[in-house]
Scaffold this motif. Structure first.
Motif: not given
Length: 161
Positions: A84-98, A132-145
């Protein structure tokens, strides 16, 4: 006119509208102060699924993985690398990823470089049904700011015949 008093001459009758106006102004100032304290998300996140790995296998670039039919019908585990990065390419630290779907889930927090490894748990392993020939998983990310990031079908698992 002894019984009735005129409102014009009653000074207490003028206090009521003035008190209402004062209370209204004070209330609006208090509300504006409370609203200004609430932090608002100001940034968008860019999220990349860098790779996927089947349990015990090598990391494959991209967001999809191919499994054989024997593996797909037995419970299996995967590891997904997310950055995860911001629009300038800086890393997003301490984000919760599910990551969730196909009967399994994984969660973790991004590190100093904005990257995290998500591995489905032993008690929540993935499985594709026989028809079932295929399946998918969903991604959610929460970060302050940042605005919350949600992506349906972020990881795809395809079964070979």
């Amino acid at each position: 006119m002894g019984k009735f008093r005129l409102i014009r001459r009653d000074e207490k009758a003028m206090e009521l509208p003035i008190n209402i106006v004062v209370m209204l102004v004070v209330g609006m100032v208090a509300l504006a102060t409370l609203i200004s304290i609430i932090p608002t998300p100001t940034k968008e996140m860019s999220v990349f699924v860098d790779g996927v790995r089947l349990e015990g296998g090598n990391l494959q670039k991209g967001n999809s993985i191919i499994v054989d039919s024997k593996t797909a019908e037995a419970p299996f585990s995967i590891t997904v690398v997310v950055k995860a990065t911001d629009k300038d390419g800086n890393p997003v630290r301490n984000a919760n990823v599910i990551l969730r779907g196909l009967g399994g889930a994984a969660s973790n927090t991004t590190g100093i470089d904005g990257t995290t490894f998500l591995t489905t748990a032993e008690n929540a392993r993935l499985r594709l049904d026989p028809n079932q020939n295929e399946g998918t998983m969903d991604l959610k990310i929460l970060a302050d700011g940042f605005y919350d990031y949600e992506r349906k079908d972020a990881v795809m698992i395809i079964k070979t015949r």
